[in-house]
Design a protein around this motif. Structure first.
Motif, mmCIF file in Angstrom:
data_model
loop_
_atom_site.group_PDB
_atom_site.id
_atom_site.type_symbol
_atom_site.label_atom_id
_atom_site.label_comp_id
_atom_site.label_asym_id
_atom_site.label_seq_id
_atom_site.Cartn_x
_atom_site.Cartn_y
_atom_site.Cartn_z
ATOM 1 N N ASN A 41 8.120 -11.429 -7.909
ATOM 2 C CA ASN A 41 7.640 -11.006 -9.229
ATOM 3 C C ASN A 41 6.916 -9.665 -9.097
ATOM 4 O O ASN A 41 5.756 -9.515 -9.476
ATOM 5 C CB ASN A 41 6.729 -12.060 -9.861
ATOM 6 N N LEU A 42 7.641 -8.697 -8.540
ATOM 7 C CA LEU A 42 7.054 -7.406 -8.194
ATOM 8 C C LEU A 42 6.915 -6.506 -9.417
ATOM 9 O O LEU A 42 7.686 -6.594 -10.377
ATOM 10 C CB LEU A 42 7.917 -6.705 -7.144
ATOM 11 N N SER A 43 5.926 -5.618 -9.345
ATOM 12 C CA SER A 43 5.723 -4.624 -10.401
ATOM 13 C C SER A 43 5.125 -3.376 -9.791
ATOM 14 O O SER A 43 4.487 -3.427 -8.734
ATOM 15 C CB SER A 43 4.804 -5.165 -11.497
ATOM 16 N N ASN A 44 5.318 -2.236 -10.455
ATOM 17 C CA ASN A 44 4.788 -0.966 -9.970
ATOM 18 C C ASN A 44 3.342 -0.780 -10.405
ATOM 19 O O ASN A 44 2.917 -1.286 -11.428
ATOM 20 C CB ASN A 44 5.610 0.206 -10.511
ATOM 21 N N GLY A 45 2.611 0.002 -9.628
ATOM 22 C CA GLY A 45 1.268 0.402 -10.036
ATOM 23 C C GLY A 45 0.195 -0.458 -9.416
ATOM 24 O O GLY A 45 0.313 -1.674 -9.325
ATOM 25 N N GLN A 46 -0.847 0.198 -8.943
ATOM 26 C CA GLN A 46 -1.994 -0.486 -8.373
ATOM 27 C C GLN A 46 -2.939 -0.886 -9.497
ATOM 28 O O GLN A 46 -3.400 -0.042 -10.249
ATOM 29 C CB GLN A 46 -2.729 0.447 -7.401
ATOM 30 N N PRO A 47 -3.253 -2.196 -9.651
ATOM 31 C CA PRO A 47 -4.227 -2.576 -10.661
ATOM 32 C C PRO A 47 -5.620 -2.194 -10.215
ATOM 33 O O PRO A 47 -5.856 -1.940 -9.035
ATOM 34 C CB PRO A 47 -4.077 -4.101 -10.722
ATOM 35 N N ALA A 48 -6.531 -2.110 -11.155
ATOM 36 C CA ALA A 48 -7.924 -1.852 -10.805
ATOM 37 C C ALA A 48 -8.595 -3.191 -10.561
ATOM 38 O O ALA A 48 -8.948 -3.911 -11.499
ATOM 39 C CB ALA A 48 -8.620 -1.123 -11.944
ATOM 40 N N PRO A 49 -8.711 -3.626 -9.292
ATOM 41 C CA PRO A 49 -9.223 -4.955 -9.028
ATOM 42 C C PRO A 49 -10.701 -5.057 -9.388
ATOM 43 O O PRO A 49 -11.524 -4.283 -8.927
ATOM 44 C CB PRO A 49 -8.998 -5.136 -7.521
ATOM 45 N N GLY A 50 -11.008 -5.992 -10.195
ATOM 46 C CA GLY A 50 -12.395 -6.252 -10.563
ATOM 47 C C GLY A 50 -12.631 -7.734 -10.570
ATOM 48 O O GLY A 50 -11.725 -8.527 -10.292
ATOM 49 N N PRO A 51 -13.829 -8.178 -10.887
ATOM 50 C CA PRO A 51 -14.136 -9.600 -10.864
ATOM 51 C C PRO A 51 -13.185 -10.413 -11.727
ATOM 52 O O PRO A 51 -12.791 -11.502 -11.374
ATOM 53 C CB PRO A 51 -15.566 -9.654 -11.409
ATOM 54 N N ALA A 52 -12.779 -9.844 -12.897
ATOM 55 C CA ALA A 52 -11.906 -10.606 -13.778
ATOM 56 C C ALA A 52 -10.541 -10.832 -13.144
ATOM 57 O O ALA A 52 -9.933 -11.879 -13.300
ATOM 58 C CB ALA A 52 -11.733 -9.878 -15.105
ATOM 59 N N GLN A 95 0.822 -1.206 0.000
ATOM 60 C CA GLN A 95 0.000 0.000 0.000
ATOM 61 C C GLN A 95 0.859 1.261 0.000
ATOM 62 O O GLN A 95 0.549 2.246 -0.676
ATOM 63 C CB GLN A 95 -0.926 -0.003 1.217
ATOM 64 N N ARG A 96 1.943 1.225 0.772
ATOM 65 C CA ARG A 96 2.773 2.420 0.923
ATOM 66 C C ARG A 96 3.568 2.714 -0.347
ATOM 67 O O ARG A 96 3.785 3.876 -0.684
ATOM 68 C CB ARG A 96 3.716 2.225 2.117
ATOM 69 N N THR A 97 4.006 1.677 -1.034
ATOM 70 C CA THR A 97 4.888 1.873 -2.183
ATOM 71 C C THR A 97 4.173 1.769 -3.530
ATOM 72 O O THR A 97 4.708 2.216 -4.545
ATOM 73 C CB THR A 97 6.020 0.832 -2.169
ATOM 74 N N GLY A 98 2.978 1.146 -3.541
ATOM 75 C CA GLY A 98 2.304 0.905 -4.814
ATOM 76 C C GLY A 98 2.912 -0.245 -5.587
ATOM 77 O O GLY A 98 2.594 -0.455 -6.770
ATOM 78 N N ILE A 99 3.788 -1.020 -4.943
ATOM 79 C CA ILE A 99 4.413 -2.180 -5.582
ATOM 80 C C ILE A 99 3.641 -3.436 -5.204
ATOM 81 O O ILE A 99 3.383 -3.684 -4.024
ATOM 82 C CB ILE A 99 5.888 -2.300 -5.162
ATOM 83 N N LEU A 100 3.264 -4.216 -6.203
ATOM 84 C CA LEU A 100 2.507 -5.446 -5.996
ATOM 85 C C LEU A 100 3.292 -6.633 -6.539
ATOM 86 O O LEU A 100 4.236 -6.466 -7.310
ATOM 87 C CB LEU A 100 1.147 -5.357 -6.684
ATOM 88 N N GLY A 101 2.888 -7.834 -6.123
ATOM 89 C CA GLY A 101 3.579 -9.035 -6.569
ATOM 90 C C GLY A 101 2.629 -10.074 -7.121
ATOM 91 O O GLY A 101 1.437 -10.088 -6.806
ATOM 92 N N ARG A 102 3.180 -10.975 -7.941
ATOM 93 C CA ARG A 102 2.372 -12.027 -8.543
ATOM 94 C C ARG A 102 2.553 -13.376 -7.855
ATOM 95 O O ARG A 102 1.718 -14.252 -7.990
ATOM 96 C CB ARG A 102 2.731 -12.181 -10.020
ATOM 97 N N THR A 103 3.672 -13.560 -7.135
ATOM 98 C CA THR A 103 3.962 -14.859 -6.527
ATOM 99 C C THR A 103 3.979 -14.741 -5.009
ATOM 100 O O THR A 103 4.691 -13.898 -4.453
ATOM 101 C CB THR A 103 5.313 -15.406 -7.021
#
Length: 359
Positions: A338-349, A274-282
Protein backbone atom coordinates in the motif's frame (compact mmCIF):
# COMPACT_ATOMS: atom_id res chain seq x y z
CA UNK A 1 6.49 -1.79 -36.35
CA UNK A 2 8.12 -1.17 -33.00
CA UNK A 3 11.85 -1.31 -32.31
CA UNK A 4 12.52 -2.89 -28.92
CA UNK A 5 15.89 -3.46 -27.22
CA UNK A 6 16.36 -5.75 -24.26
CA UNK A 7 19.57 -4.83 -22.40
CA UNK A 8 20.97 -7.38 -19.95
CA UNK A 9 24.17 -6.90 -17.95
CA UNK A 10 26.56 -9.86 -18.02
CA UNK A 11 26.83 -11.67 -14.65
CA UNK A 12 26.11 -8.28 -13.12
CA UNK A 13 26.76 -8.70 -9.38
CA UNK A 14 29.77 -10.96 -9.91
CA UNK A 15 31.19 -8.69 -12.61
CA UNK A 16 30.97 -5.67 -10.30
CA UNK A 17 32.90 -7.60 -7.63
CA UNK A 18 35.58 -8.64 -10.14
CA UNK A 19 35.83 -5.08 -11.42
CA UNK A 20 36.36 -3.68 -7.91
CA UNK A 21 38.71 -6.41 -6.70
CA UNK A 22 41.46 -7.33 -9.21
CA UNK A 23 42.28 -10.48 -7.20
CA UNK A 24 38.92 -11.94 -8.25
CA UNK A 25 39.40 -11.48 -11.98
CA UNK A 26 39.63 -14.72 -13.91
CA UNK A 27 38.52 -16.74 -10.87
CA UNK A 28 35.21 -18.52 -10.24
CA UNK A 29 33.23 -16.10 -8.07
CA UNK A 30 29.85 -16.42 -6.38
CA UNK A 31 28.05 -13.53 -4.76
CA UNK A 32 26.36 -14.86 -1.65
CA UNK A 33 27.26 -16.81 1.44
CA UNK A 34 29.16 -20.07 1.81
CA UNK A 35 27.30 -20.90 5.03
CA UNK A 36 25.31 -24.10 5.38
CA UNK A 37 22.04 -22.69 4.09
CA UNK A 38 23.56 -20.03 1.88
CA UNK A 39 22.38 -19.43 -1.68
CA UNK A 40 24.27 -18.18 -4.74
CA UNK A 41 22.87 -14.78 -5.73
CA UNK A 42 25.06 -14.52 -8.84
CA UNK A 43 27.90 -16.44 -10.45
CA UNK A 44 30.75 -15.26 -12.65
CA UNK A 45 31.21 -16.84 -16.06
CA UNK A 46 34.25 -18.68 -14.72
CA UNK A 47 31.99 -20.28 -12.08
CA UNK A 48 29.28 -21.06 -14.62
CA UNK A 49 31.73 -23.25 -16.51
CA UNK A 50 31.53 -25.61 -13.52
CA UNK A 51 27.73 -25.58 -13.51
CA UNK A 52 27.33 -22.99 -10.75
CA UNK A 53 24.15 -20.94 -11.21
CA UNK A 54 22.21 -18.28 -9.35
CA UNK A 55 19.67 -19.56 -6.78
CA UNK A 56 21.79 -22.72 -6.30
CA UNK A 57 22.47 -23.84 -2.75
CA UNK A 58 25.97 -22.78 -1.73
CA UNK A 59 26.85 -26.32 -0.60
CA UNK A 60 25.95 -27.66 -4.05
CA UNK A 61 27.96 -24.88 -5.74
CA UNK A 62 31.04 -25.75 -3.68
CA UNK A 63 30.74 -29.42 -4.58
CA UNK A 64 30.67 -28.48 -8.26
CA UNK A 65 33.54 -26.00 -7.88
CA UNK A 66 35.70 -26.42 -4.75
CA UNK A 67 37.78 -23.38 -5.82
CA UNK A 68 34.69 -21.15 -5.77
CA UNK A 69 35.27 -17.80 -4.06
CA UNK A 70 32.27 -16.41 -2.17
CA UNK A 71 31.91 -12.67 -1.68
CA UNK A 72 29.12 -10.97 0.28
CA UNK A 73 26.64 -8.93 -1.77
CA UNK A 74 26.94 -5.11 -1.82
CA UNK A 75 23.51 -4.09 -2.97
CA UNK A 76 24.15 -0.40 -2.44
CA UNK A 77 26.97 -0.61 -5.01
CA UNK A 78 24.86 -2.57 -7.50
CA UNK A 79 22.03 -0.04 -7.17
CA UNK A 80 24.41 2.85 -7.84
CA UNK A 81 25.83 1.16 -10.95
CA UNK A 82 22.28 0.42 -12.09
CA UNK A 83 21.46 4.13 -11.80
CA UNK A 84 24.49 4.94 -13.98
CA UNK A 85 23.31 2.48 -16.62
CA UNK A 86 19.75 3.81 -16.65
CA UNK A 87 21.06 7.33 -17.08
CA UNK A 88 22.70 6.10 -20.30
CA UNK A 89 19.40 4.58 -21.44
CA UNK A 90 17.68 7.92 -20.80
CA UNK A 91 19.97 9.60 -23.32
CA UNK A 92 18.20 7.61 -26.03
CA UNK A 93 14.58 7.14 -24.95
CA UNK A 94 12.17 7.94 -22.12
CA UNK A 95 10.45 4.59 -22.69
CA UNK A 96 12.50 2.47 -20.28
CA UNK A 97 10.96 -0.48 -18.46
CA UNK A 98 13.34 -1.80 -15.78
CA UNK A 99 12.94 -5.51 -15.07
CA UNK A 100 15.58 -5.64 -12.35
CA UNK A 101 18.81 -3.89 -11.43
CA UNK A 102 20.60 -5.51 -14.37
CA UNK A 103 18.08 -5.60 -17.21
CA UNK A 104 15.53 -3.39 -18.94
CA UNK A 105 13.43 -3.02 -22.07
CA UNK A 106 13.80 0.09 -24.23
CA UNK A 107 11.39 1.24 -26.94
CA UNK A 108 13.56 3.15 -29.42
CA UNK A 109 11.02 3.38 -32.25
CA UNK A 110 11.03 7.16 -31.79
CA UNK A 111 14.29 7.89 -30.01
CA UNK A 112 15.90 11.08 -28.73
CA UNK A 113 18.91 10.73 -31.06
CA UNK A 114 16.65 10.30 -34.10
CA UNK A 115 18.62 7.24 -35.17
CA UNK A 116 16.96 4.94 -37.66
CA UNK A 117 18.82 1.80 -36.59
CA UNK A 118 17.96 0.07 -33.29
CA UNK A 119 21.05 -2.09 -33.86
CA UNK A 120 23.22 1.04 -33.85
CA UNK A 121 21.52 2.33 -30.69
CA UNK A 122 22.15 -0.95 -28.87
CA UNK A 123 25.79 -0.91 -29.97
CA UNK A 124 26.25 2.70 -28.75
CA UNK A 125 24.57 1.99 -25.39
CA UNK A 126 26.73 -1.07 -24.78
CA UNK A 127 29.87 0.94 -25.64
CA UNK A 128 28.86 3.74 -23.25
CA UNK A 129 28.18 1.24 -20.46
CA UNK A 130 31.61 -0.29 -20.94
CA UNK A 131 33.29 3.11 -21.02
CA UNK A 132 31.55 4.48 -17.93
CA UNK A 133 31.28 1.36 -15.74
CA UNK A 134 33.93 -1.03 -17.13
CA UNK A 135 31.18 -3.66 -17.36
CA UNK A 136 29.79 -5.49 -20.37
CA UNK A 137 26.17 -5.83 -21.45
CA UNK A 138 24.35 -7.97 -24.00
CA UNK A 139 21.43 -6.82 -26.11
CA UNK A 140 18.57 -8.31 -28.05
CA UNK A 141 16.83 -6.26 -30.73
CA UNK A 142 13.47 -7.08 -32.27
CA UNK A 143 9.95 -5.87 -32.96
CA UNK A 144 8.48 -7.10 -29.65
CA UNK A 145 9.54 -7.74 -26.06
CA UNK A 146 9.35 -11.53 -26.22
CA UNK A 147 11.75 -11.79 -29.15
CA UNK A 148 14.08 -9.08 -27.81
CA UNK A 149 14.39 -11.02 -24.54
CA UNK A 150 15.21 -14.24 -26.38
CA UNK A 151 17.69 -12.45 -28.62
CA UNK A 152 19.63 -10.93 -25.70
CA UNK A 153 20.56 -14.45 -24.51
CA UNK A 154 21.72 -15.52 -27.97
CA UNK A 155 25.17 -13.86 -28.02
CA UNK A 156 26.01 -13.63 -24.31
CA UNK A 157 28.32 -12.41 -22.94
CA UNK A 158 29.15 -9.01 -24.45
CA UNK A 159 27.22 -9.42 -27.68
CA UNK A 160 24.00 -8.54 -29.40
CA UNK A 161 21.60 -10.24 -31.77
CA UNK A 162 18.77 -9.02 -34.01
CA UNK A 163 15.55 -10.84 -34.86
CA UNK A 164 14.03 -9.04 -37.82
CA UNK A 165 10.29 -9.17 -38.64
CA UNK A 166 10.75 -11.68 -41.43
CA UNK A 167 12.82 -13.91 -39.11
CA UNK A 168 10.50 -14.07 -36.10
CA UNK A 169 8.53 -17.21 -36.94
CA UNK A 170 11.58 -19.21 -37.98
CA UNK A 171 13.58 -18.08 -34.94
CA UNK A 172 10.88 -19.19 -32.51
CA UNK A 173 10.21 -22.46 -34.35
CA UNK A 174 13.74 -23.73 -33.85
CA UNK A 175 14.01 -23.07 -30.11
CA UNK A 176 13.25 -25.52 -27.31
CA UNK A 177 10.18 -24.47 -25.32
CA UNK A 178 12.33 -24.39 -22.16
CA UNK A 179 14.19 -21.42 -23.66
CA UNK A 180 11.04 -19.32 -23.87
CA UNK A 181 10.67 -16.51 -21.36
CA UNK A 182 7.60 -17.38 -19.28
CA UNK A 183 7.98 -21.15 -19.66
CA UNK A 184 9.56 -22.51 -16.48
CA UNK A 185 11.02 -25.99 -15.89
CA UNK A 186 7.72 -27.47 -14.64
CA UNK A 187 5.74 -26.11 -17.61
CA UNK A 188 8.47 -27.19 -20.05
CA UNK A 189 8.38 -30.71 -18.61
CA UNK A 190 4.59 -30.84 -18.99
CA UNK A 191 4.87 -29.62 -22.57
CA UNK A 192 7.45 -32.30 -23.29
CA UNK A 193 5.08 -34.94 -21.89
CA UNK A 194 2.47 -33.67 -24.36
CA UNK A 195 4.94 -34.02 -27.23
CA UNK A 196 5.72 -30.30 -27.40
CA UNK A 197 9.48 -29.84 -27.55
CA UNK A 198 10.06 -26.84 -29.83
CA UNK A 199 8.39 -23.64 -30.87
CA UNK A 200 7.29 -25.42 -34.05
CA UNK A 201 5.58 -28.10 -31.96
CA UNK A 202 3.89 -25.44 -29.85
CA UNK A 203 2.59 -23.64 -32.94
CA UNK A 204 0.79 -26.82 -34.05
CA UNK A 205 -1.44 -26.73 -30.94
CA UNK A 206 -4.81 -25.03 -30.95
CA UNK A 207 -5.65 -22.17 -28.59
CA UNK A 208 -8.38 -24.34 -27.04
CA UNK A 209 -5.96 -27.20 -26.32
CA UNK A 210 -3.35 -24.92 -24.76
CA UNK A 211 -5.95 -23.19 -22.61
CA UNK A 212 -7.29 -26.55 -21.48
CA UNK A 213 -3.81 -27.74 -20.51
CA UNK A 214 -2.34 -24.51 -19.11
CA UNK A 215 -5.28 -22.29 -18.18
CA UNK A 216 -5.01 -18.57 -18.90
CA UNK A 217 -1.32 -18.95 -19.78
CA UNK A 218 -2.42 -20.97 -22.81
CA UNK A 219 -3.31 -17.76 -24.65
CA UNK A 220 0.21 -16.45 -24.07
CA UNK A 221 1.80 -19.69 -25.30
CA UNK A 222 -0.42 -19.65 -28.42
CA UNK A 223 0.75 -16.11 -29.22
CA UNK A 224 4.48 -16.53 -28.60
CA UNK A 225 4.56 -19.69 -30.71
CA UNK A 226 3.61 -17.31 -33.52
CA UNK A 227 6.22 -14.73 -32.44
CA UNK A 228 3.41 -12.40 -31.31
CA UNK A 229 3.70 -10.14 -28.27
CA UNK A 230 1.73 -6.91 -28.12
CA UNK A 231 2.83 -5.80 -24.66
CA UNK A 232 4.13 -2.21 -24.74
CA UNK A 233 7.28 -1.02 -22.98
CA UNK A 234 5.86 0.58 -19.84
CA UNK A 235 7.99 3.31 -18.26
CA UNK A 236 7.90 4.02 -14.52
CA UNK A 237 5.91 0.94 -13.61
CA UNK A 238 4.42 1.47 -10.17
CA UNK A 239 5.91 -0.72 -7.51
CA UNK A 240 3.36 -2.53 -5.33
CA UNK A 241 5.59 -3.51 -2.43
CA UNK A 242 9.15 -3.45 -1.11
CA UNK A 243 10.61 -6.21 1.02
CA UNK A 244 13.66 -8.09 2.21
CA UNK A 245 14.23 -11.46 3.85
CA UNK A 246 17.00 -13.50 5.46
CA UNK A 247 17.57 -17.26 5.63
CA UNK A 248 19.42 -18.31 8.80
CA UNK A 249 22.31 -20.75 9.09
CA UNK A 250 20.59 -22.34 12.12
CA UNK A 251 16.93 -22.44 13.07
CA UNK A 252 15.94 -19.69 15.51
CA UNK A 253 13.72 -20.42 18.49
CA UNK A 254 14.24 -17.54 20.96
CA UNK A 255 12.51 -14.17 20.79
CA UNK A 256 15.69 -12.00 20.99
CA UNK A 257 17.30 -14.06 18.19
CA UNK A 258 14.28 -13.59 15.93
CA UNK A 259 14.33 -9.83 16.51
CA UNK A 260 18.03 -9.65 15.76
CA UNK A 261 17.60 -11.84 12.70
CA UNK A 262 14.89 -9.55 11.34
CA UNK A 263 16.91 -6.36 11.81
CA UNK A 264 18.84 -6.44 8.47
CA UNK A 265 15.57 -6.81 6.54
CA UNK A 266 14.00 -3.90 8.42
CA UNK A 267 17.04 -1.71 7.74
CA UNK A 268 17.07 -2.56 4.02
CA UNK A 269 13.35 -1.83 3.61
CA UNK A 270 13.63 1.49 5.44
CA UNK A 271 16.73 2.46 3.44
CA UNK A 272 14.60 2.10 0.30
CA UNK A 273 11.90 4.31 1.86
CA UNK A 274 14.42 7.01 2.76
CA UNK A 275 16.09 6.91 -0.65
CA UNK A 276 12.90 7.04 -2.70
CA UNK A 277 10.49 8.92 -0.43
CA UNK A 278 8.00 6.07 -0.88
CA UNK A 279 6.23 4.88 2.26
CA UNK A 280 3.78 2.07 2.98
CA UNK A 281 0.73 1.51 5.14
CA UNK A 282 0.81 -2.30 5.45
CA UNK A 283 3.60 -4.27 7.13
CA UNK A 284 3.84 -8.00 6.37
CA UNK A 285 6.01 -10.42 8.33
CA UNK A 286 7.00 -13.55 6.42
CA UNK A 287 7.98 -16.63 8.40
CA UNK A 288 9.32 -19.91 7.08
CA UNK A 289 9.68 -22.70 9.64
CA UNK A 290 12.26 -25.48 9.75
CA UNK A 291 9.89 -27.84 7.89
CA UNK A 292 9.44 -25.18 5.14
CA UNK A 293 5.88 -24.35 6.21
CA UNK A 294 5.36 -20.65 5.45
CA UNK A 295 3.01 -18.14 7.06
CA UNK A 296 2.54 -14.36 6.90
CA UNK A 297 1.20 -11.87 9.42
CA UNK A 298 0.15 -8.34 8.42
CA UNK A 299 -0.63 -5.09 10.12
CA UNK A 300 -2.15 -2.02 8.45
CA UNK A 301 -2.14 1.64 9.43
CA UNK A 302 -4.56 4.41 8.41
CA UNK A 303 -1.55 6.41 7.22
CA UNK A 304 2.01 5.71 6.00
CA UNK A 305 4.50 4.21 8.46
CA UNK A 306 6.40 7.38 9.41
CA UNK A 307 9.73 6.13 10.79
CA UNK A 308 12.04 3.16 11.17
CA UNK A 309 11.27 3.12 14.89
CA UNK A 310 7.56 2.59 14.19
CA UNK A 311 8.39 -0.10 11.62
CA UNK A 312 10.59 -1.87 14.18
CA UNK A 313 7.92 -1.62 16.88
CA UNK A 314 5.27 -3.12 14.63
CA UNK A 315 7.59 -5.92 13.53
CA UNK A 316 8.38 -6.67 17.15
CA UNK A 317 4.66 -7.00 17.94
CA UNK A 318 4.14 -9.28 14.94
CA UNK A 319 7.04 -11.48 16.09
CA UNK A 320 5.60 -11.58 19.62
CA UNK A 321 2.39 -12.93 18.14
CA UNK A 322 4.23 -16.00 16.89
CA UNK A 323 4.95 -17.27 20.40
CA UNK A 324 4.87 -19.92 21.64
CA UNK A 325 6.66 -21.06 18.51
CA UNK A 326 5.46 -24.40 17.12
CA UNK A 327 8.93 -25.08 15.61
CA UNK A 328 12.20 -23.41 14.71
CA UNK A 329 12.34 -20.56 12.20
CA UNK A 330 14.68 -20.76 9.19
CA UNK A 331 13.65 -17.54 7.39
CA UNK A 332 12.22 -14.14 8.31
CA UNK A 333 11.22 -11.34 6.00
CA UNK A 334 9.44 -8.02 6.16
CA UNK A 335 7.70 -6.05 3.42
CA UNK A 336 5.76 -2.82 3.03
CA UNK A 337 2.78 -2.50 0.70
CA UNK A 338 0.00 0.00 0.00
CA UNK A 339 2.79 2.34 -1.06
CA UNK A 340 2.49 6.08 -1.60
CA UNK A 341 4.83 8.94 -2.49
CA UNK A 342 5.92 11.68 -0.12
CA UNK A 343 7.29 11.81 3.38
CA UNK A 344 4.57 12.56 5.95
CA UNK A 345 5.28 14.96 8.77
CA UNK A 346 5.38 12.49 11.66
CA UNK A 347 3.81 13.89 14.78
CA UNK A 348 2.08 12.50 17.84
CA UNK A 349 -1.20 12.14 15.94
CA UNK A 350 0.46 10.07 13.21
CA UNK A 351 2.72 7.94 15.39
CA UNK A 352 0.09 7.30 18.02
CA UNK A 353 -2.62 5.94 15.71
CA UNK A 354 -3.71 2.41 16.55
CA UNK A 355 -2.77 -0.09 13.89
CA UNK A 356 -5.30 -2.73 12.87
CA UNK A 357 -4.25 -6.36 12.63
CA UNK A 358 -5.29 -8.54 9.70
CA UNK A 359 -4.42 -12.09 8.71
Amino acid sequence: MRKIIHLDMDAFYASVEQRDNPDLRGRPVAVGSARERGVVAAASYEARQYGVRSAMASATALRKCPELVFVPPRFHVYKEVSRQIRAIFAEYTPLIEPVSLDEAYLDVTHNLKELASATQIAREIRAKILEETQLTASAGISYNKFLAKLASDYRKPNGQFVVRPEQGLGFVAGLAVGQFHGVGPVTAAKMNQLGIFTGADLREQSAEFLQQQFGKAGHYYFAIARAEDHRPVVADRQRKSVGSETTFAQDLTHFPDLLEGLRPAIEEVWEYCQRTGILGRTITLKVKFADFQQITRSRSSPGPIPSQAVLERCCRELVEGLFPLPKGVRLLGVSLSNLSNGQPAPGPATVGKQLTLSF
